[in-house]
Design a protein around this motif. Structure first.
Motif, mmCIF file in Angstrom:
data_model
loop_
_atom_site.group_PDB
_atom_site.id
_atom_site.type_symbol
_atom_site.label_atom_id
_atom_site.label_comp_id
_atom_site.label_asym_id
_atom_site.label_seq_id
_atom_site.Cartn_x
_atom_site.Cartn_y
_atom_site.Cartn_z
ATOM 1 N N ARG A 66 48.180 56.066 23.740
ATOM 2 C CA ARG A 66 48.178 56.966 24.883
ATOM 3 C C ARG A 66 48.229 56.174 26.191
ATOM 4 N N ILE A 67 47.465 55.086 26.243
ATOM 5 C CA ILE A 67 47.468 54.250 27.447
ATOM 6 C C ILE A 67 48.859 53.691 27.680
ATOM 7 N N LEU B 284 39.521 58.054 28.023
ATOM 8 C CA LEU B 284 40.526 58.991 28.523
ATOM 9 C C LEU B 284 40.344 59.262 30.011
ATOM 10 N N ALA C 19 51.879 65.284 25.969
ATOM 11 C CA ALA C 19 51.889 64.184 26.936
ATOM 12 C C ALA C 19 53.198 64.176 27.724
ATOM 13 N N PHE D 298 37.577 66.596 31.381
ATOM 14 C CA PHE D 298 37.497 65.899 30.094
ATOM 15 C C PHE D 298 36.130 66.057 29.441
ATOM 16 N N LEU E 252 44.661 68.950 31.601
ATOM 17 C CA LEU E 252 45.192 67.599 31.778
ATOM 18 C C LEU E 252 45.769 67.369 33.171
ATOM 19 N N ASN F 83 44.267 55.756 21.202
ATOM 20 C CA ASN F 83 44.018 55.577 22.629
ATOM 21 C C ASN F 83 44.936 54.530 23.222
ATOM 22 N N THR G 267 35.292 67.777 25.780
ATOM 23 C CA THR G 267 34.475 67.194 24.710
ATOM 24 C C THR G 267 33.451 68.196 24.203
ATOM 25 N N ASN H 281 35.654 57.755 23.398
ATOM 26 C CA ASN H 281 36.952 58.386 23.564
ATOM 27 C C ASN H 281 37.050 59.113 24.908
ATOM 28 N N ALA H 282 36.029 59.907 25.210
ATOM 29 C CA ALA H 282 36.034 60.673 26.459
ATOM 30 C C ALA H 282 36.069 59.733 27.663
ATOM 31 N N VAL I 154 41.544 56.169 31.935
ATOM 32 C CA VAL I 154 43.001 56.028 31.958
ATOM 33 C C VAL I 154 43.639 57.034 32.896
ATOM 34 N N ASN I 155 43.165 58.283 32.812
ATOM 35 C CA ASN I 155 43.740 59.310 33.670
ATOM 36 C C ASN I 155 43.495 59.028 35.141
#
Lengths: 276, 262
Positions: A195-196, B32, A45, B66, B189, A192, B70, B28-29, B35-36
């Protein structure tokens, strides 16, 4: 026996630590490799953030040093949390394997035993080194005067952050007493959220901000403490008092969870399948 | 052949049993991705930061990346478990190729993840994030081909790491370090085009960009048609090279196999 005193407990703690350390030294190469692996995993990260900032220089007024300073809280407090509370982190295994029954018949407090019996040095170092690297590179270039007051606040915030994370883990550990397995969901939520929280929560939609303040209070681990030190404009989105509340949130969560823990221990019945 | 299909089917059915895990990794996927996208939107706010590149393209990149991650997730400790428990000695005696057995096992769960996670999450993303469709039908076909080859590249890299369990008792550290390298260097990423030139030049020499980056570029129509052919050839060459290394290691490993108790 129970009131044999603080020094006695400290001695037991010392003996426990010595044993854990001996186990660790038995597998030097393996444990060093694990430490390195955790370091690399946590650096993913950081490297991604570095690559983004090498290209874009700043995000919404946050520059590289400020973002890394914000990030360093997560690593340092997690490192402290794992150092002290590794036993709480892995508590569910203790219950499922039946090992926990042995703790019940020993003349010491249960929480004390759970906390003292396990030290995870690879995780502590893996996270800690990342945290210290980030901190050392940023703490003196984001305009903080490190006077006594700030240093004390910093320490209380890191401890508070560690306690907040410990409380989240203890809460799910309590679920094990009723044979409810929620490790998967806990990891999902915890990691999570972590991470956020790596980026300022003001980047996210309102419901994620609310979640990180009121439900999984990761914003008190890094965002609000960092705001206390570097005071960015986006703090105007939130109530000023939040900046000082990290230790309070930590204490309140810990007290509530401890009560829950006691309640849980009382209604515990063994899984009855000791593996060892 | 039928035997391996059957093994893949078993692995597929195995995946259905763990419903909690299924929902966990689906959520989860989505989280993520969400957020990204929020982070990239924040970057985009600085005027012209993305250099005229449409945010839509970037969002599509992130979503596809992403979702591919997965689907490409493999059981990293399958071989280690077999070696440690000693089950591998009986598996080696069974009338099948062990490596094909491991491969079918992974393909089975890959197909499961594709049907049960990729497709629903993809449909959801069309509404949630306004995902762009493939550039055109031809690119879609190239994308499918290239994505399959990408899976094989990753599989062969992974296999080399898994085989190390014949020499090391635990492979957690190697697997984790390998994962870190893949995550950063494959462009999973952050798109490789945003990286500094020296790093791009280095990545060109590694197999990592053949995993996610090549298929996604094709999907987005960002790769000129004459380059597509070369990239696909490059993917195939990497598969052959990595398979070769894996093959040599496998021959050595089975010769020195020592089962501890079992």
């Amino acid at each position: 026996m129970r009131n044999s005193g603080f020094l006695e407990s400290l001695n037991v703690f010392y003996q426990y630590s010595k044993l854990s350390l001996k186990v660790m030294l038995e597998f030097k190469l393996d444990r060093s490799m694990i430490t390195l692996a955790i370091f690399c995993r946590e650096m993913i990260a950081v490297v991604v953030m570095l690559l983004i900032l090498a290209r874009f220089l700043h995000i919404r007024g946050w520059d590289m040093n400020q973002l890394f300073f914000l990030y360093s809280f997560l690593f340092i407090s997690y490192s402290l949390f794992v150092f002290i509370f590794a036993g709480v982190r892995d508590f569910d295994q203790l219950v499922h394997s039946g090992e926990f029954d042995r703790y019940l018949i020993r003349p010491r407090g249960l929480l004390f035993q759970v906390v003292a019996s396990k030290i995870d040095l690879p995780a502590t170092l893996g996270h800690g080194v990342v945290g210290v690297i980030l901190f050392m590179n940023t703490a003196f270039s984001v305009g903080i005067t490190w006077n006594m007051q700030n240093i004390l606040f910093y320490i209380s915030v890191v401890v508070g952050g560690a306690v907040i994370q410990a409380s989240i883990f203890m809460l799910t550990a309590c679920m094990s007493f009723w044979a409810i397995r929620i490790e998967n969901i806990r990891n999902l939520i915890f990691f999570n959220a972590r991470r956020i929280a790596g980026y300022p929560i003001s980047f996210y939609p309102a419901f994620i901000q609310k979640m990180l303040i009121f439900i999984v209070p990761f914003s008190f681990v890094n965002y609000f403490p960092a705001q206390f030190f570097i005071r960015k404009e986006d703090m105007n989105l939130f109530w000023d008092g939040f900046m000082y509340m990290t230790p309070v949130v930590g204490v309140v969560m810990f007290v509530v969870v401890s009560l829950f823990w006691r309640f849980g221990v009382r209604s515990y019945s063994s899984s009855g399948n000791a593996l060892y | 052949m039928r035997l391996y299909l059957e093994l893949a089917k078993k692995s597929f059915q195995n995946n259905i049993v763990y419903r909690a895990d299924y929902f966990a990794s689906l959520i989860n996927a989505i989280v993520l991705i969400f957020v990204n996208i929020a982070i990239w939107k924040a970057i985009n706010e600085e005027e012209g930061a993305l250099g005229g590149l449409q945010l839509n393209i970037l969002i599509t990149y992130i979503v596809i990346s992403f979702l591919m991650q997965t689907v490409y997730q493999m059981d990293e400790y399958f071989i280690e478990g077999k070696v440690r428990t000693g089950l591998i000695s009986t598996d080696l005696l069974k009338p099948f190729y062990f490596r094909l057995f491991v491969f079918s096992y992974n393909v089975g769960s890959m197909v499961f993840k594709f049907i049960m996670q990729f497709i629903p999450a993809m449909l959801l993303s069309v509404f949630l994030f306004r995902l762009l469709p493939p550039f055109n039908t031809q690119m879609l076909l190239y994308f499918i081909l290239s994505a399959i080859l990408g899976y094989l590249v990753l599989y062969n890299i992974n296999f080399i790491v898994w085989i190390s369990s014949f020499w090391f008792y635990w492979t957690f550290s190697l697997v984790t370090i390998k994962d870190a390298a893949v995550m950063i260097l494959s462009g999973a990423l952050i798109p490789i085009w945003f990286m500094p030139t020296w790093l791009i030049d280095f990545i060109e020499l590694t197999p990592f960009n053949a995993i996610f980056y090549t298929p996604i570029l094709i999907y987005l129509g960002m790769m000129p048609e004459d380059e597509i052919f070369m990239s696909i050839v490059k993917q195939i060459l990497w598969i052959i090279a990595l398979f070769g290394i894996g093959h040599i290691l496998w021959k050595r490993a089975t010769k020195k196999l020592v089962v501890q108790g079992g």
